[in-house]
Write a protein that holds these residues in place. Structure first.
Motif, PDB file in Angstrom:
ATOM      1  N   TRP A 475       3.262  -6.574  -4.960  1.00  0.00           N
ATOM      2  CA  TRP A 475       2.327  -5.568  -3.971  1.00  0.00           C
ATOM      3  C   TRP A 475       3.130  -4.048  -4.524  1.00  0.00           C
ATOM      4  CZ3 TRP A 475       5.377  -2.123  -1.446  1.00  0.00           C
ATOM      5  CH2 TRP A 475       6.637  -2.306  -1.243  1.00  0.00           C
ATOM      6  N   LEU A 476       4.045  -3.857  -4.715  1.00  0.00           N
ATOM      7  CA  LEU A 476       4.430  -2.402  -5.039  1.00  0.00           C
ATOM      8  C   LEU A 476       3.691  -2.129  -6.496  1.00  0.00           C
ATOM      9  CD1 LEU A 476       6.618  -0.455  -4.325  1.00  0.00           C
ATOM     10  CD2 LEU A 476       8.256  -1.257  -5.289  1.00  0.00           C
ATOM     11  N   THR A 477       3.622  -3.260  -7.421  1.00  0.00           N
ATOM     12  CA  THR A 477       3.097  -2.245  -8.556  1.00  0.00           C
ATOM     13  C   THR A 477       2.052  -1.927  -8.165  1.00  0.00           C
ATOM     14  OG1 THR A 477       4.720  -4.178  -9.876  1.00  0.00           O
ATOM     15  CG2 THR A 477       3.217  -2.958 -10.840  1.00  0.00           C
ATOM     16  N   ILE A 478       0.924  -3.080  -7.392  1.00  0.00           N
ATOM     17  CA  ILE A 478      -0.211  -2.945  -7.449  1.00  0.00           C
ATOM     18  C   ILE A 478      -0.205  -1.733  -7.004  1.00  0.00           C
ATOM     19  CG2 ILE A 478      -2.356  -3.399  -5.929  1.00  0.00           C
ATOM     20  CD1 ILE A 478      -1.141  -6.387  -7.078  1.00  0.00           C
ATOM     21  N   LEU A 479       0.737  -1.513  -5.819  1.00  0.00           N
ATOM     22  CA  LEU A 479       0.672  -0.114  -4.620  1.00  0.00           C
ATOM     23  C   LEU A 479       0.861   0.996  -5.418  1.00  0.00           C
ATOM     24  CD1 LEU A 479       0.173   1.024  -1.876  1.00  0.00           C
ATOM     25  CD2 LEU A 479       2.405   0.956  -1.517  1.00  0.00           C
ATOM     26  N   ASP A 480       1.236   1.207  -6.401  1.00  0.00           N
ATOM     27  CA  ASP A 480       1.940   2.266  -7.207  1.00  0.00           C
ATOM     28  C   ASP A 480       0.895   2.897  -8.175  1.00  0.00           C
ATOM     29  OD1 ASP A 480       4.108   2.637  -5.778  1.00  0.00           O
ATOM     30  OD2 ASP A 480       5.662   1.245  -7.463  1.00  0.00           O
ATOM     31  N   ALA A 481       0.404   1.789  -8.854  1.00  0.00           N
ATOM     32  CA  ALA A 481      -0.794   2.255  -9.375  1.00  0.00           C
ATOM     33  C   ALA A 481      -2.015   2.403  -9.037  1.00  0.00           C
ATOM     34  CB  ALA A 481      -1.482   0.885 -10.291  1.00  0.00           C
ATOM     35  N   LEU A 482      -2.683   1.513  -7.595  1.00  0.00           N
ATOM     36  CA  LEU A 482      -3.856   2.366  -7.161  1.00  0.00           C
ATOM     37  C   LEU A 482      -3.150   3.644  -5.984  1.00  0.00           C
ATOM     38  CD1 LEU A 482      -5.113  -1.354  -5.839  1.00  0.00           C
ATOM     39  CD2 LEU A 482      -5.746   0.033  -8.056  1.00  0.00           C
ATOM     40  N   SER A 483      -2.388   3.514  -5.792  1.00  0.00           N
ATOM     41  CA  SER A 483      -2.466   4.685  -5.145  1.00  0.00           C
ATOM     42  C   SER A 483      -2.119   6.216  -6.232  1.00  0.00           C
ATOM     43  CB  SER A 483      -1.335   5.006  -4.239  1.00  0.00           C
ATOM     44  OG  SER A 483       0.568   4.549  -5.271  1.00  0.00           O
ATOM     45  N   LEU A 484      -2.114   5.427  -7.198  1.00  0.00           N
ATOM     46  CA  LEU A 484      -1.551   7.454  -8.734  1.00  0.00           C
ATOM     47  C   LEU A 484      -3.281   7.720  -8.684  1.00  0.00           C
ATOM     48  CD1 LEU A 484      -0.681   9.502 -10.663  1.00  0.00           C
ATOM     49  CD2 LEU A 484      -1.125   7.207 -12.132  1.00  0.00           C
ATOM     50  N   ILE A 485      -4.350   6.630  -9.249  1.00  0.00           N
ATOM     51  CA  ILE A 485      -5.665   6.972  -9.067  1.00  0.00           C
ATOM     52  C   ILE A 485      -6.101   7.032  -7.766  1.00  0.00           C
ATOM     53  CG2 ILE A 485      -7.841   5.370  -9.769  1.00  0.00           C
ATOM     54  CD1 ILE A 485      -5.666   5.898 -12.236  1.00  0.00           C
ATOM     55  N   LEU A 486      -6.283   7.047  -6.887  1.00  0.00           N
ATOM     56  CA  LEU A 486      -6.529   7.518  -5.722  1.00  0.00           C
ATOM     57  C   LEU A 486      -6.157   8.721  -5.617  1.00  0.00           C
ATOM     58  CD1 LEU A 486      -8.584   6.038  -3.094  1.00  0.00           C
ATOM     59  CD2 LEU A 486      -6.642   5.574  -1.977  1.00  0.00           C
ATOM     60  N   SER A 487      -5.667   9.141  -5.736  1.00  0.00           N
ATOM     61  CA  SER A 487      -4.658  10.471  -5.117  1.00  0.00           C
ATOM     62  C   SER A 487      -5.495  11.464  -6.170  1.00  0.00           C
ATOM     63  CB  SER A 487      -2.984  10.587  -5.302  1.00  0.00           C
ATOM     64  OG  SER A 487      -3.106  10.494  -6.328  1.00  0.00           O
ATOM     65  N   ARG A 488      -5.622  10.944  -7.977  1.00  0.00           N
ATOM     66  CA  ARG A 488      -6.223  11.685  -8.875  1.00  0.00           C
ATOM     67  C   ARG A 488      -8.023  11.240  -8.540  1.00  0.00           C
ATOM     68  NH1 ARG A 488      -2.464  12.072 -13.526  1.00  0.00           N
ATOM     69  NH2 ARG A 488      -4.068  14.013 -14.054  1.00  0.00           N
ATOM     70  N   SER A 489      -8.199  10.626  -8.128  1.00  0.00           N
ATOM     71  CA  SER A 489      -9.648  10.318  -8.135  1.00  0.00           C
ATOM     72  C   SER A 489     -10.681  11.159  -7.014  1.00  0.00           C
ATOM     73  CB  SER A 489     -10.319   8.758  -8.889  1.00  0.00           C
ATOM     74  OG  SER A 489      -9.572   8.053  -9.949  1.00  0.00           O
ATOM     75  N   GLN A 490     -11.972  11.516  -7.089  1.00  0.00           N
ATOM     76  CA  GLN A 490     -12.695  12.162  -6.386  1.00  0.00           C
ATOM     77  C   GLN A 490     -14.042  11.134  -6.246  1.00  0.00           C
ATOM     78  OE1 GLN A 490     -11.948  14.055  -4.246  1.00  0.00           O
ATOM     79  NE2 GLN A 490      -9.482  14.665  -4.727  1.00  0.00           N
ATOM     80  N   GLY A 491     -14.049  10.481  -7.213  1.00  0.00           N
ATOM     81  CA  GLY A 491     -15.464   9.612  -8.243  1.00  0.00           C
ATOM     82  C   GLY A 491     -15.888   8.359  -6.413  1.00  0.00           C
TER      83      GLY A 491
END
Length: 1599
Positions: A475-491
């Motif tokens: 969970w931790l690895t997935i959360l870090d990666a997805l939150s990064l993309i979610l914070s920087r993506s607007q699509g």
């Protein structure tokens, strides 16, 4: 046979092609054709080598055309199994030679033949043949000189051959070839020994592995093969034939030691990649093969797969070409998105303590790829590219890398592709965890979050443990990666996908009770929603401490926030999680408290407010799971917002009112949503919600009032439609006095509270639209939830009762619509103590004056109520129904009463038990009382409808009423209603009404026209009285046998008879007819069934007689119509009830008809002359007379009936008396018959005389027999009726009346002199002819008269016949009567009628064997003679004046005399009667002819030179001609006045035919000197006949 024909055609083509250069081939082809013709099927071809040999011979020539033909024929033979398997080696040798030919078509044909061999029964089974066949394909594939098409075909052929080989291997194993049968790792029977087919596959697998490793084959005898092709074939085998490697140990060893080693070597990247192994396509094949091994064989190749996975993970962070890393990421992404694969890998490796955590390493590798995007120089471009790829994928477009990166744009795209693959892999892991969690819930290892949640439950299931381990590890690895993309993506697409992953993983964590991962994901998710100051920290604190108590202090700042699409999606995801995990999150995490804050923050921003209202709707749907205090605070916030806007709308300050109304609409909608989702605990919320709706309904703004009414409607319906009311509808208490359970008390208070706002709105408000709205809501409630109501009915009915008294039409209409719903659909749910209120309310709507249609429909609802009440009548009061009722039912229903009772009992069992507590009798009489009151309503439509309904109710449910109930109905409702209507008719105004004023014209008012039958109050009440009488008639028809058994019913019957008598002369036509019909239908309905007592029949006949006795006083059209109705009824009554009539009743019936006839004749003296037809009463008499034929029991009444009718014929005034004075003339031979006749006269004539005298006294007028003579028109219609009746009478009575009727007809025939243009004499002649024809036919049929008839009776009959013929023929036929100068064409029917009566006399009577005396025969012949003498008796001066038809009539009579005197020797002897008639006729004829001849000579001498009149001339010529033709019987000749010597001579010569001429000889001698040449000629003819008669033609002077 088509195959044989095609083969023969190919042989012919082969022979033609080899004809010149290869004669041996030609001869062989021709020989093969002959052989082929001797074969019958392809199977025989395989046994004949000559056919195969010729094709092989053609191939050995090695020319292109012959080879192509030969190979084509070989293919046909092989595909049709026409080749013996022993020839395979030779065929393969031939194919090998052809593969070396340079021609492309030959090479392709060779490959086709190879494939057909593999697909046929020639499939190679030996290693040498298999190796040779596969070698041919590989050599063509590896030959540099081969064309691309040949190489491609060779590759495809080899692939298909490999597939066929391994299919054979699998078929010998007995398993399918799909991968899912063996990838599960289950135990299966493993085999170490191989079959021949298995060995072939193994040798092939080893050689392919060698080729893929860059080596050479040991079995296929091919030096080299492309590694990529060999690897592609291996990948195909690995992916499609899992069973082979799982079962056969040899194959598994090759896989483990050779193939895995090959792939491991190929995966190493520490050496520089050169040649073919460095190409992307080869690397892709290697990676696909590795993926197949990991996916399909990881359970058996643990170590190898661990190595493969480690190498793949290592590739992701090595400095390798980007395309290489993308290929690896595609493989890893594939493992992650396949739930079954990821589960298997995690179980085999991560959960095994001795193995590496390969799944965790894969996820970390994917995360590192995602992290790398933030360190790239083109990170923003890469993120945009990643968003674009997700958008393309959402549209169904897959992005792929076509070539190596060569420029910046492609580089960015490639890096974005790698990141996209990594993100998809991480999302695949999330969805795999969610899928496995759902699976665990489905199999019961985990509890659903929607059910009752137990936080202490242990998760010990295999799948649940697996899910927990995966979540804890990843969970931790997935959360870090997805939150990064979610914070920087607007699509939009990528944000939506990641948020889906958030939601899925959060829900899985909630189900698994993974608190830390759950809170962490929720905290991350909240970062992307609306961010108020300190919101992130506060929400993170709450999520990390789910059990802590949240602060109730809300921030007051009103920052302006603009929602982005990402915020919207994040909010939606958050609400979805809250909705799904409400039980898991616990009561401390109150997401709902954000809504009041949001509404306050955005109340000034309408667009943002609408967005939020659409997003948090799901939150309100889950409000049922909140604490009640939180729900109340939420409602308070919504109400506070609404009230604030209401104040601003009223004051006119603030922003636009439309925005304020929108805010109020939002609050109202959300309050309804909360109410709907908290129906299980609605009591503490209801008052808070509804009080605000009432507050809105009283606002001055129309939109707010409408909004409040709609909201109140929705709220009431939602509560009443809840499960609580549905369950209660099935278990509600049945008796009000019963002790009510606490749950019912709670529901009672709730139900009353739900309905009370409607009463408050209707009674307290003064706004008309609000009152209308409250009634509409009530209507909706009753339509949708009426059956669920119980305790609130008194309030509802009270409200509807008050509406009935309203003056506004709209209110009354809406109130009645609600009442109609109750009466039609809701009576079963109304408590027993409220049914009488329902009836009272319905009566109020019936009596209201606002809307007529409502009153009429409400009366119909009373009938609906009685239908409901009647369902329990038998059930509740069956003991009051006595045996008489049961017997009456059996009489009325034909014995079906018991069956109906049984059916009623069965139906009552199915009715609600509420029926047991209803006082049906009381309710029913309450309805009757209302209908009786409405029967006196001043509005005709209302009272008429009430009358109809009352009698329809009694008619429909009368069988269920007891005796006492029927007595109450009759004496309290039915007869009083008749008396009341009669009184109203007598006392109502006769003044003409004026219709509604439509306008003015010329200063005068213009009124709507009213039909004359309804333009007075009295006429309107007449219509009501008619309906009452019709209802009484229906009751009597249906229930008379039962009602007759009631006490005092006879008194009621007498009152009805008295009413009929009184109304006959004082009421309107409609009333009188209805009264008569009431009696008539009752008597008719029950006399047929035989259950009508005689006194009732006598009473009705007495009433009818009374009506006719009194009718002379009243001679209007009403009396005429009444008489017609009575007469029609009497006729039908007699037909239906003949067995009930004796002599007395039949005489009374005739007396009534006599009164009707004579009164009509007196009161309508000039009717026929004025109108040209019979009066209506007499027409009716004529219609019913044929129905009054006396039965066998009433034979004596025939004489009475016929004599009664005979007296209405002209000239019959003295006939009856004369017949009574001479009884002996009409007596029969039997003394008993005479007594019977006298008895009939005593019972009939005396009674009729008595009745006539009584009617004369009552009417005050002296009606004598002479005064009863009718006009001719009635007599014309009566004669056919009398004749028909006479002919139908019994024999004795018939012939007693025959003379009397003939005498009367004769008198009618004599009216021709006074009225020659009239029809009476004609009708009388037709009747006379018909009677004589009937009598003659009877005599001819029986030969002798009936033995019952006396001779004097027959003599009298013939005397009357002779009198009629003598009087009518002599005095009234063939004469010039005075007429209206009608043309000759109009006189032809009369002349034809005269000829008809002559024909009947001459041909039917005088020529038949009749029993007439001789004197009668003489009279009849004399009558013809008198008619024939008309022309000769007239003076010659007046003959010319005689009409032509007179002379024709005279000649016809003369001709009839000749006919009667003649004898036809061809037909035989005459009968006695005929001989007697001929003797009489010949004497009369001779005298008549002698007179005519002498008169002719006298007239001719007197006229001198003047010609005789034409009639006289025609007469003499006719006589002379007929005398010449006349032939008489010898017996007839004996009466001629001849000399005795002539008589003796004639007696000796029997053949003499003209002796009558001898009598007239002197006259003939005198006519010889006549001036008329035609007369002289005829005389000469007659003289010659005399000469012949005397035999003088043979005597001459010479002799």
């Amino acid at each position: 046979m088509a195959f044989m024909a095609a083969l023969e055609s190919d042989l012919r083509a082969l022979s033609a092609e080899a004809r010149r250069r290869y004669p041996a081939v030609k001869d062989g082809a021709e020989h093969a054709i002959l052989k082929l013709r001797s074969l019958s099927n392809p199977s025989e071809t395989s046994n004949n080598e000559d056919i195969l040999r010729i094709f092989l011979m053609a191939c050995e020539v090695r020319t292109v055309k012959l080879s192509v033909i030969g190979l084509s024929c070989l293919q046909k033979l092989i595909s049709h199994d026409a080749v013996d398997p022993s020839a395979l080696k030779e065929i393969l040798s031939t194919l090998k030679d052809h593969a070396e030919m340079a021609d492309e078509s030959v090479q392709l044909k060779t490959l086709q033949t190879i494939l057909i061999i593999f697909q046929s029964r020639l499939h190679p089974e030996s290693e040498s043949n298999m190796a040779q066949a596969l070698g041919i394909c590989l050599r063509l594939l590896d030959n540099n000189r081969s064309s691309d098409s040949v190489r491609n075909t060779a590759a495809a052929t080899f692939r298909q051959a490999v597939a066929l080989i391994f299919d054979h291997v699998v078929s010998f194993l007995g398993f399918g070839s799909t991968e899912h049968e063996f990838v599960s790792g289950g135990s299966s029977s493993r085999r170490e020994t191989l079959t021949n087919v298995g060995r072939l596959g193994l040798r092939l697998l080893e050689d392919l592995t060698a080729f893929a490793a860059g080596g050479s084959a040991t079995w296929l005898r091919v030096a080299s093969l492309q590694r990529t092709f060999a690897l592609d074939i291996l990948e195909f085998i690995l992916s499609n034939y899992v069973a082979v490697f799982r079962i056969l140990v040899s194959y598994e060893q090759v896989l483990r030691h050779q193939i895995c080693s090959l792939l491991m070597t190929s995966l190493r990247t520490n050496a520089e990649l050169e040649g073919e192994t460095g190409e992307p396509y080869f690397r892709r094949l290697v990676l696909r093969s590795v993926a197949h091994i990991i996916r399909l064989y990881s359970s058996s190749l643990i170590t190898e797969c661990e190595v493969f996975l480690s190498m793949l993970v290592k590739v992701t962070f090595l400095d390798l070409p980007l395309w290489h890393r993308i290929l690896v990421l595609e493989i890893l992404r594939g493992f992650c998105v396949e739930a079954w694969t990821l589960r298997t890998l995690f179980q085999n490796f991560d959960m095994h303590p001795k193995n590496t955590n390969v799944v965790e390493d894969m996820v970390k590798a994917l995360a590192r790829v995602v992290y790398s995007v933030q360190f790239q120089e083109t990170s923003e471009e890469s993120l945009l590219a990643v968003a674009g790829m997700f958008s393309s994928k959402a549209k169904g477009i897959e992005w792929s890398l076509d070539n190596d990166a060569s420029n910046a744009a492609v580089l960015v795209a490639s890096e974005a592709h790698a990141v996209t693959l990594a993100i998809e892999g991480l999302l695949g892991v999330i969805f795999t965890v969610a899928t496995l969690t759902d699976e665990a819930v489905d199999i019961g290892e985990l509890e659903s979050p929607k059910g009752d949640y137990d936080p202490l439950a242990r998760r010990t299931g295999k799948t649940a443990v697996l899910c927990m381990a995966m979540v804890d590890s990843l969970w931790l690895t997935i959360l870090d990666a997805l939150s990064l993309i979610l914070s920087r993506s607007q699509g939009e697409a990528i944000v939506l996908e990641i948020l889906k992953g958030y939601q899925a993983f959060t829900q899985a964590c909630g189900v698994l009770q993974a608190i830390e991962p759950l809170n962490s994901f929720l905290a991350s998710l909240c970062k992307f929603t609306i961010n108020f100051p300190n919101e992130v920290e506060r929400r993170s604190y709450v999520l990390q401490s789910p059990g802590s108590k949240r602060s109730d202090v809300l921030p007051d700042q009103k920052d302006s926030v603009v929602l982005t699409p990402k915020n919207v999606q994040a909010l939606r995801t958050l609400f979805n999680v809250a909705h799904r995990l409400h039980n898991v999150l616990g009561p401390s995490w109150e997401v709902s408290t954000a809504v009041p804050k949001l509404t306050r923050e955005f109340s000034g921003q309408y667009s943002d407010f609408n967005i939020l209202s659409s997003l948090n709707s799901q939150l309100f749907e889950s409000s049922a799971l909140m604490h009640i205090s939180a729900v109340k605070s939420l409602l308070s916030a919504l109400r506070q917002l609404s009230q604030q806007c209401m104040v601003e709308i009223s004051s006119g300050f603030g922003s636009a009112s439309s925005q304020k109304i929108g805010s109020i609409c939002f609050s109202v909608d959300r309050m309804i949503s909360i109410l709907v989702n908290n129906l299980h605990r609605v009591e503490p919320l209801w008052d808070q919600v509804v009080s605000h709706f009432i507050e809105l309904a009283e606002h001055s703004n129309q939109n707010l009032r409408n909004m409040a009414l709609d909201a109140l409607d929705q709220s009431i319906y939602a509560v009443l439609d809840s499960e609580r009311f549905q369950d209660h509808a099935l278990s509600r208490p049945l008796i009000a006095s019963k002790e009510v359970e606490p749950s019912h008390m709670e529901l009672r208070s709730l139900e009353c509270a739900v309905i009370s706002p409607l009463r408050v709105l209707y009674f307290s408000t003064e706004n008309f639209d609000v009152r209308v709205g409250s009634l509409k809501i009530l209507l909706h409630v009753l339509e949708r939830c009426g059956e669920k109501l119980y305790y609130s009915w008194p309030s509802i009915l009270e409200m509807l009762r008050s509406v009935a008294d309203a003056l506004e039409k709209d209110l009354v209409t809406l109130g009645f619509q609600s009442l109609r719903v109750v009466m039609n659909d809701g009576l079963s749910s109304v408590p027993a103590n409220c049914l009488n209120v329902c009836i009272d309310v319905t009566g109020a709507y019936s009596a209201q004056k606002t809307e007529l249609n409502i009153s009429l429909t409400a009366i119909g609802l009373l009938w609906t109520m009685t239908d409901f009440i009647a369902k329990g009548l038998h059930f509740g009061f069956g003991e009051d129904k006595e045996t008489d009722m049961h017997c009456a039912r059996k009489q009325m229903d034909g014995g079906k009463g018991e069956e109906q009772t049984a059916n009623l009992a069965d139906n009552s069992d199915n009715q609600p038990s509420l029926i047991n507590v209803i006082d049906h009798k009381k309710l029913l009489f309450l309805v009757f009382s209302l209908l009786q009151k409405l029967g006196d309503d001043e509005r005709p439509e209302v009272r008429n409808s009430a009358v109809r309904t009352l009698f329809q109710i009694l008619g429909s449910h009368g069988q269920k009423l007891s005796k006492t109930m029927w007595e109450d109905c009759l004496w309290n409702y039915v007869f009083p209603m008749l008396d009341s209507a009669s009184h109203k008719v007598a006392t109502s105004s006769k003044d003409e009404w004026h219709g509604k004023e439509l306008g003015t014209r010329g200063g005068k008012a213009v009124h709507m026209l009213i039909h004359h039958s309804r333009n007075t109050a009295q006429k309107q009440w007449d219509e009501t009285l008619v309906l009452v009488l019709g209802g009484i008639a229906r009751l009597l028809r249906s229930f008379f046998p039962f009602l007759e058994s009631l006490s005092n019913f006879w008194s009621g019957w007498e009152s009805l008879l008295l009413f009929v008598k009184n109304s006959t002369f004082s009421g309107s036509k409609e009333v009188v007819l209805a009264a008569i019909n009431c009696l008539q239908t009752t008597i008719l309905a029950h006399c047929v069934k035989g259950n009508l007592p005689m006194p009732y029949l006598d009473s009705v006949l007495d009433v009818y007689e009374f009506v006719f006795q009194k009718s002379p006083i009243y001679s209007n059209s009403t009396a005429s119509k009444v008489k017609q109705e009575i007469l029609n009824g009497l006729g039908e009554l007699y037909v239906q009830a003949q067995r009930m009539f004796d002599d007395h009743r039949f005489s009374q019936l005739l007396a009534i008809i006599q009164l009707a006839i004579k009164q009509t004749m007196i009161t309508n003296d000039n009717y026929e002359s004025d109108f040209g037809h019979v009066p209506p009463v007499l027409r009716t008499v004529l219609e019913i007379l044929p129905l009054l034929r006396p039965t066998e029991r009433l034979n004596s009444m025939w004489l009475v009936l016929l004599r009664e009718l005979r007296q209405y014929l002209p000239g019959s005034d003295s006939a009856l008396q004369s017949e009574e004075d001479e009884p002996e003339q009409a007596s029969t031979s039997d003394h008993g018959q005479d007594i019977h006749l006298k008895k009939g006269q005593a019972n009939g004539t005396a009674f009729l005389s008595e009745k006539v005298e009584a009617s004369s006294l009552n009417s005050g007028s002296a009606i004598t027999r002479s005064a009863a003579i009718p006009s001719y028109m009635f007599a014309e219609k009566l004669i056919p009726v009398i004749v028909d009746l006479l002919l139908q009478a019994p024999t004795v009575e018939k012939y007693i009346m025959f003379p009397e009727i003939i005498q009367s007809l004769g008198r009618c025939m004599t009216t021709r002199r006074d009225n020659p243009d009239g029809s009476l004499w004609r009708v009388a002649v037709e009747g006379f002819n018909r009677m004589l024809a009937y009598d003659i036919d009877k005599l001819n049929m029986n030969c002798d008269p009936d033995s019952k008839l006396s001779r004097p009776a027959r003599v009298r009959f013939w005397k009357e016949v002779a009198d009629v013929y003598e009087i009518f023929l002599v005095g009234y036929c063939g004469r010039a009567l005075s007429s209206h100068s009608l043309p000759d064409m109009a006189l032809e029917p009369d002349e034809s009628l005269e000829m008809t009566i002559l024909k009947i006399l001459g041909d039917r009577i005088l020529k038949s064997t009749i029993d007439a005396p001789a004197d009668i025969l003489e009279r009849l012949v004399s009558t013809l003679d008198r008619c024939a003498s008309r022309t000769c008796f007239l003076p010659v001066e007046t003959v010319e004046l005689m009409p032509a038809h007179c002379s024709r009539f005279s000649l016809t009579c003369l001709q009839m005399l000749f006919s009667l005197s003649s004898f036809d020797d061809k037909t035989g002897d005459l009968s006695l009667t005929g001989l007697e008639v001929s003797k009489i006729s010949i004497m009369v004829l001779v005298h008549r002819c002698e007179y005519i001849l002498k008169r002719f000579l006298i007239d001719e001498n007197n006229l001198g030179e003047h010609p005789l009149p034409r009639p006289r001339l025609e007469e003499i010529i006719f006589v002379l001609q007929e005398l010449a033709y006349l032939v008489i019987h010898p017996e007839t000749a004996s009466v001629l006045p001849l000399h005795p010597n002539l008589k003796s001579g004639l007696a000796e010569h029997k053949d003499d035919k003209h002796p009558h001429l001898l009598v007239l000889f002197p006259a003939f001698c005198e006519l010889v000197i006549s001036r008329e040449s035609r007369v002289r000629e005829l005389v000469q003819v007659l003289l010659r006949l005399i000469v012949t008669q005397l035999g003088l033609e043979k005597v001459s002077v010479g002799n």
